[in-house]
Design a protein around this motif. Structure first.
Motif, mmCIF file in Angstrom:
data_model
loop_
_atom_site.group_PDB
_atom_site.id
_atom_site.type_symbol
_atom_site.label_atom_id
_atom_site.label_comp_id
_atom_site.label_asym_id
_atom_site.label_seq_id
_atom_site.Cartn_x
_atom_site.Cartn_y
_atom_site.Cartn_z
ATOM 1 N N LYS A 1 18.640 23.068 10.854
ATOM 2 C CA LYS A 1 18.903 24.266 10.073
ATOM 3 C C LYS A 1 18.532 24.118 8.598
ATOM 4 C CE LYS A 1 22.403 26.524 12.893
ATOM 5 N NZ LYS A 1 23.742 27.172 12.897
ATOM 6 N N ILE A 2 17.959 22.974 8.217
ATOM 7 C CA ILE A 2 17.523 22.770 6.837
ATOM 8 C C ILE A 2 16.003 22.788 6.785
ATOM 9 C CG2 ILE A 2 17.483 21.201 4.871
ATOM 10 C CD1 ILE A 2 20.207 20.186 5.678
ATOM 11 N N THR A 3 15.457 23.672 5.961
ATOM 12 C CA THR A 3 14.013 23.763 5.773
ATOM 13 C C THR A 3 13.670 23.267 4.378
ATOM 14 O OG1 THR A 3 13.873 25.705 7.225
ATOM 15 C CG2 THR A 3 12.020 25.311 5.736
ATOM 16 N N ALA B 1 24.940 23.487 6.612
ATOM 17 C CA ALA B 1 23.949 23.648 7.670
ATOM 18 C C ALA B 1 24.571 23.717 9.055
ATOM 19 C CB ALA B 1 22.930 22.517 7.613
ATOM 20 N N ARG C 1 24.826 27.908 8.854
ATOM 21 C CA ARG C 1 23.756 28.801 8.399
ATOM 22 C C ARG C 1 22.499 27.988 8.107
ATOM 23 N NH1 ARG C 1 27.446 29.532 4.974
ATOM 24 N NH2 ARG C 1 27.386 31.805 5.131
ATOM 25 N N GLN C 2 21.409 28.714 7.955
ATOM 26 C CA GLN C 2 20.162 28.071 7.571
ATOM 27 C C GLN C 2 20.159 27.798 6.070
ATOM 28 O OE1 GLN C 2 17.623 31.234 9.312
ATOM 29 N NE2 GLN C 2 16.598 29.566 10.396
ATOM 30 N N LEU C 3 19.531 26.701 5.696
ATOM 31 C CA LEU C 3 19.383 26.345 4.289
ATOM 32 C C LEU C 3 17.899 26.189 3.976
ATOM 33 C CD1 LEU C 3 22.111 23.609 3.663
ATOM 34 C CD2 LEU C 3 22.284 26.063 3.319
ATOM 35 N N LEU C 4 17.485 26.770 2.876
ATOM 36 C CA LEU C 4 16.113 26.599 2.388
ATOM 37 C C LEU C 4 16.198 25.789 1.109
ATOM 38 C CD1 LEU C 4 13.101 27.219 2.580
ATOM 39 C CD2 LEU C 4 13.530 29.358 1.352
ATOM 40 N N LEU D 1 13.835 33.248 9.382
ATOM 41 C CA LEU D 1 14.771 32.911 8.320
ATOM 42 C C LEU D 1 15.688 34.105 8.062
ATOM 43 C CD1 LEU D 1 15.497 30.661 6.266
ATOM 44 C CD2 LEU D 1 14.017 31.824 4.637
ATOM 45 N N TYR E 1 20.678 32.976 5.232
ATOM 46 C CA TYR E 1 20.360 31.659 4.699
ATOM 47 C C TYR E 1 20.898 31.508 3.282
ATOM 48 C CZ TYR E 1 16.696 34.149 2.136
ATOM 49 O OH TYR E 1 16.021 35.019 1.307
ATOM 50 N N GLN F 1 17.304 17.698 10.050
ATOM 51 C CA GLN F 1 18.344 18.703 10.275
ATOM 52 C C GLN F 1 17.692 20.013 10.731
ATOM 53 O OE1 GLN F 1 21.350 19.797 10.401
ATOM 54 N NE2 GLN F 1 22.763 18.426 9.363
#
Length: 366
Positions: free
Chosen positions: A263-265, A232, A235-238, A201, A204, A261
């Motif tokens: 890149k989406i956690t 997304a 970039r990564q999304l949390l 990660l 993000y 997705q």
């Protein structure tokens, strides 16, 4: 006797510094847990160094919807109305026994107001004076705040603006401007507990959406979901999910779409220390939460506040942009989020000693 009435995650976090100070000074108090976030409280107490409650009004899972919250409150209020003496003894150890300390603007806050008034116990309201002056934004918090402030004998405002609101309301209770939200003490405590970010990660953004007026407004949810998919791409999304948020996403068929997705956690609620460390490291945060607005201000993290109104002034015009759900404001933040980065501002301190001193004086006067 001091009775501290809490029941939600935010109330535990913001009240824990006061509880720890009472313990260090050897001042007796009773801890009452409403059970609103019953499944979270055991881990919260362990994390925040808060002892077991003396009274727990409810056990089981968290109350994650308005209908369940309304039903729960009606049951407790009915019991208080039909058997006031028994309820007063169970919760407060008897009528006219001490003072009830309450925090914020949740259904637990309102419940404690009702029970304390039935038991003829004075109310102390911490985080008083916050106003959006719009009963629908945020709902039902704005209504709960007004009802609570009008019935409190002792009020602690977190800022000069909040103090001015209290003065403007013409309230008879004793009022104090403590200059900062107790959330700062909670943040410093959790920030001292270091957590390494999850593997892989980096670069993000955080998403935390949970308010009633957001989750139950289809247009607002569509804006937020589209924004997540848009961000997304780069970039990564949390996405940290409160139980009501997860429930709504699954009900509308969006949870699986987000889950797919790459890149989406999606993550469940995190321990406060872990969340604060993630917020500290994030490029920016997108949220509708007032406490996260405060925390991002203290940390200097860019924050897109997805609300029509806010009762807090922390960070507004600095690191926080109030979206008002206007497309041009959201787009501007997405393109210029780096301009909202600020240096951390965590050197202040909430005057917990003053709070305790005034609470004890009120208790002794009874």
């Amino acid at each position: 006797m001091i009775h501290i009435f809490i029941g939600t995650k935010a109330q535990y976090i913001k009240t824990a510094p006061l509880i720890r100070l009472l313990d260090r000074r050897g001042i007796g108090y009773r801890l009452i847990d409403s059970g609103q976030h019953a499944s979270l409280t055991t881990s919260l107490r362990r994390e925040l160094d808060v002892r077991e409650p003396d009274v727990c009004l409810r056990r089981g899972d968290d109350i994650a919807s308005l209908p369940r919250a309304a039903l729960w409150m009606m049951k407790v209020m009915l019991s208080a109305a039909l058997r006031p003496g028994k309820m007063a003894h169970r919760v407060f150890g008897g009528k006219n026994n001490g003072v009830c300390v309450i925090h914020g603007d949740t259904p637990t806050t309102l419940l404690s107001v009702i029970l304390a008034r039935r038991a003829k116990i004075p109310l102390v309201h911490i985080e008083a004076g916050l106003r959006s002056f719009n009963y629908c934004n945020p709902f039902p918090e704005e209504l709960i705040r007004v009802l609570t402030m009008k019935r409190a004998q002792l009020l602690f405002a977190p800022s000069a603006a909040a103090m001015a609101n209290l003065e403007g309301m013409g309230l008879k209770g004793e009022k104090h401007d403590i200059g900062v939200n107790t959330n700062l003490e909670a943040l410093k405590y959790s920030r001292s507990i270091k957590h390494e970010p999850p593997t892989g990660l980096a670069d993000y953004a955080l998403f935390v959406i949970h308010r009633v007026e957001t989750l139950h407004n289809r247009k607002r949810m569509e804006v937020l979901i589209d924004l997540m998919h848009r961000l997304a791409r780069d970039r990564q999304l949390l996405f940290v999910l409160h139980p009501p948020t997860e429930l709504i996403l699954k009900k509308r068929g969006e949870y699986q779409r987000l889950e797919q997705q790459p890149k989406i956690t999606l993550r469940p609620l995190l321990p406060h220390a872990e969340f604060i460390n993630l917020l500290d490291r994030a490029d920016f945060v997108v949220t509708d939460g007032g406490s996260i607005q405060e925390e991002s201000f203290y940390l200097g993290t860019p924050c897109l506040l997805m609300r029509k109104k806010t009762e807090r002034d922390e960070g507004i015009g600095e690191n926080v942009l109030l979206s008002e759900f206007r497309t041009e404001r959201v787009d501007y933040f997405v393109d210029h989020w780096k301009d909202y980065r600020r240096e951390p501002s965590v050197n202040g301190a909430a005057p917990l000693e003053l709070i305790i001193e005034r609470i004890m004086a009120l208790d002794e006067a009874q």
